[in-house]
Enzyme design. Structure first.
Site, PDB file in Angstrom:
ATOM      1  N   SER A  59       0.867  -1.229  -0.088  1.00  0.00           N
ATOM      2  CA  SER A  59      -0.065   0.112   0.035  1.00  0.00           C
ATOM      3  C   SER A  59       0.829   1.321   0.112  1.00  0.00           C
ATOM      4  O   SER A  59       0.307   2.413  -0.222  1.00  0.00           O
ATOM      5  CB  SER A  59      -0.945   0.088   1.228  1.00  0.00           C
ATOM      6  OG  SER A  59      -2.110  -0.775   1.020  1.00  0.00           O
ATOM      7  N   LYS A  64      -0.130   3.702  -2.657  1.00  0.00           N
ATOM      8  CA  LYS A  64      -1.121   4.651  -2.564  1.00  0.00           C
ATOM      9  C   LYS A  64      -0.341   6.120  -2.259  1.00  0.00           C
ATOM     10  O   LYS A  64      -1.005   7.203  -2.393  1.00  0.00           O
ATOM     11  CB  LYS A  64      -1.883   4.567  -1.430  1.00  0.00           C
ATOM     12  CG  LYS A  64      -2.847   3.070  -1.585  1.00  0.00           C
ATOM     13  CD  LYS A  64      -3.794   2.843  -0.653  1.00  0.00           C
ATOM     14  CE  LYS A  64      -4.601   1.670  -0.794  1.00  0.00           C
ATOM     15  NZ  LYS A  64      -3.910   0.391  -0.743  1.00  0.00           N
ATOM     16  N   SER A  96      -6.554   3.155   4.079  1.00  0.00           N
ATOM     17  CA  SER A  96      -5.624   2.599   3.112  1.00  0.00           C
ATOM     18  C   SER A  96      -6.547   1.583   1.997  1.00  0.00           C
ATOM     19  O   SER A  96      -6.494   0.407   1.782  1.00  0.00           O
ATOM     20  CB  SER A  96      -4.688   1.475   3.411  1.00  0.00           C
ATOM     21  OG  SER A  96      -3.570   1.240   2.605  1.00  0.00           O
TER      22      SER A  96
END
Length: 486
Positions: A43, A46, A103
């Protein structure tokens, strides 16, 4: 108060992946341990999703009030996710807060489709920005970091990205320093457990998959000096946070190596490793574990001697430092007498601000389509002045010779269909008070008129007669037969 943890020995405490420490003001590398080694970003992807979105806002191709529509593809995303149903509208501002704290993979797809027209187009935009910034070993295939062939990064590249985001978008720093968000009555805390637990911590982003391990890009400020720390491949959330805290402790009082990030060479010849066996063994491997694994409070403090995950060299350093600074009257080897005893660098959770509220909606109903705004693969729809300011971005498929209508799609130049009333209990549906009755349905539907009306069905005369006779027979009461005595 000193927190002691007993469990793994120093030999079993491991940090499997690379680490790097950078001075945010000068860009000088203070420490690099395999900083150019390829790794799965999870993640941390992101961060680039957020950077591309902010670049679109900066260029005037979107605003923070731009409305994004959740698609079926976004709805089917794997956890972690918000779980919004298809058709839900969320502003870009709220969407970025959700992906940087929660997330949320589904919201990341929603951003990609809204601003890039499709996940694939947005991934190409991400890779273009990575090349422009000099992230030579980084490749993205999606906006959320879920595993896929070809997706990789390095500690050096992620430190560079964090450095650029802080330099170019200081006005949006809330996105990477929020301790928590609030959606309705639900509070979601930031899985970056340095924020609110480590003195001076003020950013950035975490990531986790079984194949990648527990990753974090973190920033902290002390004495007017800000450092960037990247930890990749820890085998627990606690190990990740303690390792980062230990690196901060060491380098707030140390000098640098004399080289910048450009002096760290990326390994372009090999691929990222898969550490699933070290990260997820003897643990659940499904979505439930993926959701819960980022929770520090759920992490076991003590581990079996064979598990390297929960105690790291940073904690061991803290333990030895505590021994050197033993209080008067206490033996210097008091901690050493306790096998595996270490001092945690994380204090109790004390957030610097209340949870930031987020919501859905806010873009208003769809109005007359306007010129394309977000990209070549998407278009922007203006919002009436009577609603909250903003625009609504809906993905548009590339033009082809023969266009096939897709259920729920909005055709350019065509009137927007009226929204169906939300199902009771769905997200965004009006709340029904206890004891209230649902709205009544009309007894009869209005007759259809016009060229598309369906003519009434005429039955044959013989069939109508049989139907009438049957109806009369049903209405006539049955004759009661006299009972016979036996």
């Amino acid at each position: 108060m000193i927190a002691l943890f007993v469990g793994a020995s120093a030999a079993s405490a491991q940090q499997l992946g690379p680490t790097i420490v950078v001075d945010a003001a000068t860009g000088q590398v203070l420490q690099s341990d395999r900083g150019g080694m390829p790794w799965l970003p999870a993640s941390l992807t992101k961060m680039m999703t957020t950077y591309v979105a902010l670049r679109q806002v900066q260029a005037g191709r979107a605003t923070m009030n731009t409305g994004l529509v959740v698609s079926q593809r976004a709805f089917r995303s794997a956890p972690s996710k918000m779980g919004f149903r298809p058709g839900t509208v969320v502003t870009l501002d709220n969407a970025l807060k959700m992906i940087m704290v929660k997330s949320a993979n589904d919201v990341s797809v929603t951003i990609a489709e809204g601003l890039g027209g499709s996940v694939e187009n947005f991934a190409a935009m991400m890779n273009a920005e990575a090349r422009r910034l000099g992230m030579s070993a980084t490749r993205f295939i999606n906006p959320n970091g879920l595993p896929g062939a070809g997706q990789q990064t390095t500690a050096r590249d992620m430190a560079l990205l964090a450095h650029v985001m802080m330099r170019e978008f200081p006005e949006h720093s809330l996105l990477w320093r929020m301790p928590a968000i609030r959606f309705g009555n639900r509070v979601m805390r930031n899985p970056n457990h340095l924020i609110g637990r480590y003195q001076g911590a003020d950013g950035f982003k975490t990531g986790f998959t079984c194949s990648s391990g527990f990753n974090v890009v973190a920033t902290a400020t002390r004495g007017g000096r800000k450092l960037i720390v990247v930890v990749l491949g820890a085998t627990s959330a606690r190990g990740r946070a303690e390792t980062a805290a230990g690196l901060f402790e060491r380098h707030f009082v140390s000098g640098g190596s004399g080289i910048g990030l450009d002096g760290i060479a990326n390994d372009l010849s090999s691929g990222p490793p898969n550490i699933r066996d070290q990260t997820c063994r003897r643990r659940g491997r499904g979505p439930v574990y993926i959701e819960a694994a980022e929770e520090l409070d759920n992490e076991p403090v003590a581990a079996a001697p064979s598990d390297p995950g929960n105690l790291t060299y940073a904690q061991m350093m803290a333990a030895s430092q505590q021994q050197r600074q033993a209080r008067p009257g206490r033996p210097a080897n008091a901690l050493a007498a306790m096998p595996g005893a270490v001092v945690s660098l994380l204090g109790p959770y004390r957030p610097s601000m209340d949870p930031i509220p987020v919501s859905i909606g806010g873009a208003g109903p769809i109005a007359t389509p306007a010129a394309a705004l977000a990209s070549a693969g998407s278009r922007t729809v203006t919002v009436p002045a009577s609603t909250q300011p903003g625009t609504l971005v809906a993905p548009v498929a590339p033009a082809t010779a023969a266009v096939t209508a897709t259920p729920g799609a909005i055709r350019r130049g065509a009137a927007a269909p009226a929204e169906a009333p939300p199902r009771h209990g769905a997200i965004g549906a009006p709340m029904m008070l206890p004891g209230a009755l649902p709205p009544e349905r009309p007894v009869t539907a209005p007759a259809r008129t016009g060229a598309g009306a369906t003519p009434p069905v005429t039955r044959p005369a013989a069939r109508q007669g049989r139907t009438a006779a049957a109806g009369t027979a049903r209405q006539t009461p049955r004759q009661q037969r006299p009972r016979e005595r036996r």
